[in-house]
Motif scaffolding. Structure first.
Motif, PDB file in Angstrom:
ATOM      1  N   LEU A 531       0.816  -1.211   0.000  1.00  0.00           N
ATOM      2  CA  LEU A 531       0.000   0.000   0.000  1.00  0.00           C
ATOM      3  C   LEU A 531       0.853   1.266   0.000  1.00  0.00           C
ATOM      4  O   LEU A 531       0.395   2.322  -0.462  1.00  0.00           O
ATOM      5  N   SER A 532       2.074   1.175   0.516  1.00  0.00           N
ATOM      6  CA  SER A 532       2.943   2.358   0.554  1.00  0.00           C
ATOM      7  C   SER A 532       3.867   2.445  -0.659  1.00  0.00           C
ATOM      8  O   SER A 532       4.626   3.417  -0.787  1.00  0.00           O
ATOM      9  N   SER A 533       3.822   1.459  -1.543  1.00  0.00           N
ATOM     10  CA  SER A 533       4.717   1.432  -2.707  1.00  0.00           C
ATOM     11  C   SER A 533       3.976   1.616  -4.026  1.00  0.00           C
ATOM     12  O   SER A 533       4.605   1.901  -5.050  1.00  0.00           O
ATOM     13  N   PHE A 534       2.654   1.432  -4.007  1.00  0.00           N
ATOM     14  CA  PHE A 534       1.887   1.510  -5.261  1.00  0.00           C
ATOM     15  C   PHE A 534       0.771   2.537  -5.125  1.00  0.00           C
ATOM     16  O   PHE A 534       0.241   2.767  -4.027  1.00  0.00           O
ATOM     17  N   ASN A 535       0.390   3.134  -6.267  1.00  0.00           N
ATOM     18  CA  ASN A 535      -0.762   4.040  -6.276  1.00  0.00           C
ATOM     19  C   ASN A 535      -2.005   3.274  -6.686  1.00  0.00           C
ATOM     20  O   ASN A 535      -1.969   2.050  -6.861  1.00  0.00           O
ATOM     21  N   TRP A 536      -3.110   4.002  -6.858  1.00  0.00           N
ATOM     22  CA  TRP A 536      -4.387   3.340  -7.144  1.00  0.00           C
ATOM     23  C   TRP A 536      -4.403   2.649  -8.514  1.00  0.00           C
ATOM     24  O   TRP A 536      -5.241   1.785  -8.762  1.00  0.00           O
ATOM     25  N   THR A 537      -3.492   3.048  -9.403  1.00  0.00           N
ATOM     26  CA  THR A 537      -3.417   2.384 -10.721  1.00  0.00           C
ATOM     27  C   THR A 537      -2.358   1.277 -10.727  1.00  0.00           C
ATOM     28  O   THR A 537      -1.969   0.789 -11.778  1.00  0.00           O
ATOM     29  N   LEU A 538      -1.893   0.924  -9.508  1.00  0.00           N
ATOM     30  CA  LEU A 538      -0.916  -0.147  -9.295  1.00  0.00           C
ATOM     31  C   LEU A 538       0.416   0.127  -9.975  1.00  0.00           C
ATOM     32  O   LEU A 538       1.104  -0.798 -10.445  1.00  0.00           O
ATOM     33  N   GLU A 539       0.794   1.402 -10.018  1.00  0.00           N
ATOM     34  CA  GLU A 539       2.126   1.782 -10.466  1.00  0.00           C
ATOM     35  C   GLU A 539       3.008   1.985  -9.244  1.00  0.00           C
ATOM     36  O   GLU A 539       2.575   2.555  -8.244  1.00  0.00           O
ATOM     37  N   MET A 540       4.257   1.538  -9.320  1.00  0.00           N
ATOM     38  CA  MET A 540       5.176   1.705  -8.202  1.00  0.00           C
ATOM     39  C   MET A 540       5.608   3.165  -8.123  1.00  0.00           C
ATOM     40  O   MET A 540       6.120   3.725  -9.087  1.00  0.00           O
ATOM     41  N   ASP A 542       6.683   6.758  -5.299  1.00  0.00           N
ATOM     42  CA  ASP A 542       7.239   7.155  -4.015  1.00  0.00           C
ATOM     43  C   ASP A 542       6.178   7.014  -2.935  1.00  0.00           C
ATOM     44  O   ASP A 542       4.974   7.123  -3.209  1.00  0.00           O
ATOM     45  N   THR A 543       6.635   6.821  -1.708  1.00  0.00           N
ATOM     46  CA  THR A 543       5.712   6.591  -0.595  1.00  0.00           C
ATOM     47  C   THR A 543       4.676   7.697  -0.466  1.00  0.00           C
ATOM     48  O   THR A 543       3.502   7.446  -0.181  1.00  0.00           O
ATOM     49  N   LEU A 548      -1.507   4.196   0.532  1.00  0.00           N
ATOM     50  CA  LEU A 548      -1.512   4.390   1.983  1.00  0.00           C
ATOM     51  C   LEU A 548      -1.458   5.872   2.334  1.00  0.00           C
ATOM     52  O   LEU A 548      -2.154   6.331   3.243  1.00  0.00           O
ATOM     53  N   ALA A 549      -0.646   6.627   1.596  1.00  0.00           N
ATOM     54  CA  ALA A 549      -0.533   8.063   1.861  1.00  0.00           C
ATOM     55  C   ALA A 549      -1.853   8.777   1.584  1.00  0.00           C
ATOM     56  O   ALA A 549      -2.274   9.648   2.359  1.00  0.00           O
ATOM     57  N   SER A 550      -2.509   8.402   0.492  1.00  0.00           N
ATOM     58  CA  SER A 550      -3.773   9.075   0.146  1.00  0.00           C
ATOM     59  C   SER A 550      -4.852   8.800   1.189  1.00  0.00           C
ATOM     60  O   SER A 550      -5.634   9.688   1.533  1.00  0.00           O
ATOM     61  N   ILE A 551      -4.883   7.574   1.717  1.00  0.00           N
ATOM     62  CA  ILE A 551      -5.850   7.244   2.769  1.00  0.00           C
ATOM     63  C   ILE A 551      -5.497   7.979   4.060  1.00  0.00           C
ATOM     64  O   ILE A 551      -6.353   8.566   4.721  1.00  0.00           O
ATOM     65  N   GLY A 552      -4.203   7.950   4.380  1.00  0.00           N
ATOM     66  CA  GLY A 552      -3.760   8.590   5.617  1.00  0.00           C
ATOM     67  C   GLY A 552      -4.010  10.081   5.625  1.00  0.00           C
ATOM     68  O   GLY A 552      -4.353  10.658   6.669  1.00  0.00           O
ATOM     69  N   MET A 553      -3.836  10.737   4.475  1.00  0.00           N
ATOM     70  CA  MET A 553      -4.030  12.186   4.408  1.00  0.00           C
ATOM     71  C   MET A 553      -5.481  12.588   4.661  1.00  0.00           C
ATOM     72  O   MET A 553      -5.755  13.681   5.167  1.00  0.00           O
ATOM     73  N   ILE A 554      -6.411  11.704   4.312  1.00  0.00           N
ATOM     74  CA  ILE A 554      -7.835  11.990   4.559  1.00  0.00           C
ATOM     75  C   ILE A 554      -8.144  11.947   6.049  1.00  0.00           C
ATOM     76  O   ILE A 554      -8.886  12.777   6.578  1.00  0.00           O
ATOM     77  N   ILE A 555      -7.533  10.975   6.740  1.00  0.00           N
ATOM     78  CA  ILE A 555      -7.840  10.769   8.166  1.00  0.00           C
ATOM     79  C   ILE A 555      -6.959  11.624   9.072  1.00  0.00           C
ATOM     80  O   ILE A 555      -7.351  11.969  10.186  1.00  0.00           O
ATOM     81  N   ALA A 556      -5.778  12.003   8.594  1.00  0.00           N
ATOM     82  CA  ALA A 556      -4.775  12.675   9.431  1.00  0.00           C
ATOM     83  C   ALA A 556      -5.284  13.908  10.174  1.00  0.00           C
ATOM     84  O   ALA A 556      -4.899  14.122  11.337  1.00  0.00           O
ATOM     85  N   PRO A 557      -6.130  14.763   9.581  1.00  0.00           N
ATOM     86  CA  PRO A 557      -6.575  15.963  10.308  1.00  0.00           C
ATOM     87  C   PRO A 557      -7.242  15.665  11.654  1.00  0.00           C
ATOM     88  O   PRO A 557      -7.229  16.516  12.550  1.00  0.00           O
ATOM     89  N   ILE A 558      -7.801  14.469  11.797  1.00  0.00           N
ATOM     90  CA  ILE A 558      -8.440  14.098  13.066  1.00  0.00           C
ATOM     91  C   ILE A 558      -7.420  14.115  14.194  1.00  0.00           C
ATOM     92  O   ILE A 558      -7.737  14.476  15.335  1.00  0.00           O
ATOM     93  N   PHE A 559      -6.168  13.752  13.867  1.00  0.00           N
ATOM     94  CA  PHE A 559      -5.136  13.640  14.892  1.00  0.00           C
ATOM     95  C   PHE A 559      -4.264  14.891  15.015  1.00  0.00           C
ATOM     96  O   PHE A 559      -3.385  14.938  15.877  1.00  0.00           O
ATOM     97  N   THR A 560      -4.514  15.895  14.183  1.00  0.00           N
ATOM     98  CA  THR A 560      -3.726  17.127  14.262  1.00  0.00           C
ATOM     99  C   THR A 560      -3.795  17.784  15.630  1.00  0.00           C
ATOM    100  O   THR A 560      -2.766  18.217  16.169  1.00  0.00           O
ATOM    101  N   PRO A 561      -4.989  17.861  16.273  1.00  0.00           N
ATOM    102  CA  PRO A 561      -5.036  18.463  17.618  1.00  0.00           C
ATOM    103  C   PRO A 561      -4.241  17.683  18.661  1.00  0.00           C
ATOM    104  O   PRO A 561      -3.958  18.210  19.737  1.00  0.00           O
ATOM    105  N   LEU A 562      -3.878  16.423  18.337  1.00  0.00           N
ATOM    106  CA  LEU A 562      -3.111  15.609  19.275  1.00  0.00           C
ATOM    107  C   LEU A 562      -1.612  15.701  19.018  1.00  0.00           C
ATOM    108  O   LEU A 562      -0.824  15.115  19.760  1.00  0.00           O
TER     109      LEU A 562
END
Length: 714
Positions: A531-540, A542-543, A548-562
């Motif tokens: 998940l950290s090596s490929f994008n949604w079109t299954l191309e290798m 950068d992380t 994984l980065a695209s999913i994490g960026m959506i959820i990350a703001p929840i943890f910004t106050p922490l």
């Protein structure tokens, strides 16, 4: 011919130590079918055809606890070839209550009179021949801690099993009771052929519902048995169960007085003298805190840290990755395969395995504390604290078990009879740092707080504080209000831990951790790498451009106050739901544990560049207190019995973790000179809400709970 030999005895009689002495490392641990009580069995050393089954510690064969039901059903239904009954000779009268019940089952049996070294020190003399004659079975002196007599007991048990030599029937009861039991036994046999009919006769006389259900006798037979029982009760002016208990103890008292010569007491025992200090009302908590601080400090910051540093820096830094990389380059493997092996497998799994030395040091300390008898005192000490906040000391037993793994800790809540206390214990057990959280603690302590002596021990005390705060808050809600259940427990005599038993306990816990690293963490690391090596079109890619980065960026703001609002720390927190060790393996994959970056930075320096100390501590708190791994959530669901309460438990844990982390980070920012902002206001509001919940009046007034009664072995 394969033989099954059951080990049966009271809790704290040395049964587990005996089991370890007989089986060594050839042990199999699982659960009894359909229940969550641990099942242990193993092959007798040098006898591959002899299986030793370690039954749960019980005080009787009455069906009052799940452990008693399991043990009784095993003896009746599985039909072991022999029983080794381990008896604590320092408290023989109480232990013989179970012995007399086992003898009535008619299974070949030998009595292992354990802890005889303690008896010798006290100056008591046991007439073994007279005791064996009165009980109708062989008696052998043993000291499981010193491995004395264990082999002899096993050999005698094998001989009895092969000869099918049953113990001589006991004569425990008065004439009137014995006559009634004979008539009940005849009534049973008239209805159907039944094995262990004399045992069942006593159980039916006691109105044992499970025995009635198992026998399934016709109504006419049950009516006759009821009439016989009622007639005896009326004649003796007592209920049937009390009659049996009273006469059984009377008979045991006569046996003990005729076979044991006790030296006149000259004062307090060594255990009493130690307890005057370690369970003292004022000294107990500071001593306990000091022991736990020392245990975590040595495990994480000194001895364990030295071994872990070598494992990380040398084994998984200078030896394995370069060696594997050189081999892969020599055979011309594809770039993606090199990345999978080096970054995914070695980086992920290696990041977790690097903390194995610290785990083993911690497990060694826990095994010593358990084996010497101190951990039983901890429950007694914590009962004083817990009771003030609405929890029983019984709730601390699952928490102690949870230091190894939250799953059996949650399962151990079944011993709590009070439904409200049981649910509250299930909801808070995973607050105590389990072995899976130790790599997170060690990583944050080592990378962000090098040389600190307080970070690792604070993790344990944060868990205890979270339980106490939760106890106060939950007990004031309508669903959890009420008196805590009385807690009566037995304090075993202190003794020097056996080296073999301690090492086996340490290895069993450590082995399960390594096994998880080789299975769950292995698979999770490969998934994280993909998940950290490929994008949604299954191309290798950068992380930073990965799935994984695209999913994490959506959820990350929840943890910004922490304080840890980057996508890397967000996905590490989420993957912790698979297994808490995966938090570390995620960092190993994302920050290139096995691969040195262009600027020479490796995992620990990369973390230092990514987080401030305050944010790192907030991250640690959240991952300690939030929803546990999927296995623990599954255990919560099984114990709660429905999805609603499971969601309530997981939701409470996650919200509580978020609030505490937010308060720590935002208030910490204010006090470190970062100004007064919106986050500070929210933190103050959260503090106000917590204070309100802590000090508001309870939903229902409740009476003061019964204090703990500690039953000491004498």
């Amino acid at each position: 011919m394969n033989l099954k030999i059951a080990l049966v005895g009271n809790p704290n009689c040395g049964k587990t130590t005996m089991f370890n002495a007989l089986t060594g490392s050839s042990q199999y641990v699982g659960n009894w079918p359909g229940v969550t009580v641990e099942k242990k069995s193993g092959k007798l050393k040098n006898h591959s055809d002899v299986e030793i089954v370690d039954l749960p510690g019980i005080y009787s064969l009455s069906p009052y606890t799940l452990e008693e039901v399991i043990s009784r059903n095993y003896l009746l239904n599985e039909k072991p070839d022999a029983i080794i009954n381990i008896v604590d000779s320092s408290n023989i009268e109480r232990n013989l209550y179970l012995t007399t019940q086992l003898l009535e089952m008619g299974i070949p049996m030998i009595l292992a009179l354990n802890m005889t070294d303690i008896i010798r020190k006290k100056g008591d003399i046991i007439n073994l021949k007279a005791l064996a004659k009165r009980l109708g079975c062989e008696v052998i002196e043993t000291s499981a801690v010193k491995s004395e007599g264990c082999v002899e007991v096993a050999q005698k048990a094998i001989a009895l099993a092969k000869a099918k030599q049953k113990p001589t029937p006991l004569q425990l009861f008065s004439t009137e009771v014995s006559e009634t039991l004979k008539q009940i036994e005849s009534t049973i046999l008239e209805s159907k052929p039944v094995e262990h009919a004399d045992f069942y006769a006593i159980k039916l006389f006691e109105r044992d519902e499970k025995a009635i259900e198992q026998l399934n006798l016709p109504d006419s037979a049950l009516k006759k048995i009821t009439a016989l029982t009622e007639a005896c009760e009326e004649s003796m002016d007592d209920d049937s169960e009390s009659i049996i208990t009273f006469e059984r103890y009377q008979a045991i008292g006569r046996i003990v007085s005729d076979t044991i010569k006790k030296k006149a007491s000259t004062g307090m025992t060594t255990s009493d003298k130690i307890d005057r200090i370690v369970t003292n009302r004022f000294l107990a908590l500071p001593i306990f805190a000091g022991i736990m601080f020392l245990m975590y400090y040595v495990s994480v910051s000194t001895v364990g840290a030295w071994a872990t540093d070598w494992t990380n820096d040398v084994l998984f830094g200078e030896i394995i990755p370069p060696g594997v990389e050189g081999f892969l380059l020599s055979i011309g493997t594809a770039d993606w395969l090199n990345s999978l092996i080096l970054d995914g497998i070695i980086g992920g799994v290696g990041a977790v395995l690097g903390f194995v030395p610290q785990m083993f040091v911690l497990f060694l300390f826990l095994a010593i504390l358990e084996d010497c008898g101190y951990m039983a005192r901890v429950a007694f000490i914590m009962d004083r604290v817990f009771r003030k906040f609405g929890l029983s000391g019984k709730s601390f037993i699952p928490l102690l078990i949870g230091t190894g793994c939250s799953v059996p800790g949650i399962m151990a809540s079944r011993t709590i009879e009070n439904e409200r206390d049981r649910k509250m214990t299930i909801m808070t057990t995973s607050f105590i740092p389990c072995s899976a959280k130790l790599p997170i603690i060690a990583l944050i302590a080592g990378a962000l707080f090098p040389g600190s002596v307080w970070v690792a021990p604070s993790a344990y005390f944060i868990g205890v504080a979270a339980i106490i705060i939760s106890g106060i808050i939950l007990k004031k809600t309508r669903g959890f209000s009420g008196d805590p259940a009385p807690f009566i427990m037995e304090l075993p005599i202190y003794h020097v831990p056996g080296v073999k038993g301690v090492l086996i306990h340490m290895w069993e816990r450590g082995k399960s951790f390594i096994k998880k690293a080789g299975t769950v963490i292995f698979v999770a690391s490969i998934a994280i790498w993909f998940l950290s090596s490929f994008n949604w079109t299954l191309e290798m890619v950068d992380t930073g451009d990965s799935i994984l980065a695209s999913i994490g960026m959506i959820i990350a703001p929840i943890f910004t106050p922490l304080g840890f609002g980057s996508w890397e720390f967000t996905v590490a927190t989420i993957t912790g739901l698979i297994a808490k060790e995966t938090v570390v393996s995620t960092f190993g994959v994302l920050f290139g544990f096995a691969e040195v970056a262009e600027d020479g930075a490796e995992l620990w320096p990369m973390l230092q560049l990514s987080l401030s100390q305050l944010a790192a501590f907030s991250f640690l708190i959240f991952n300690l207190l939030c929803a546990p791994c999927f296995a623990a959530i599954g255990a919560i669901h099984r114990e709660m019995g429905n999805a609603k309460w499971t969601l309530i438990a997981v939701g409470y844990q996650t919200v509580f973790a978020y609030v505490i982390s937010l308060i720590v980070y935002q208030v910490g920012l204010f006090f470190t000179g970062n100004g007064f902002g919106f986050g500070t206001i929210v933190a103050i509001l959260m503090i106000a809400v917590l204070l309100y919940l802590l000090f508001k009046k309870p939903a229902m007034q409740k009476k003061q709970g019964q204090p703990l009664t500690a039953v000491k072995e004498v």
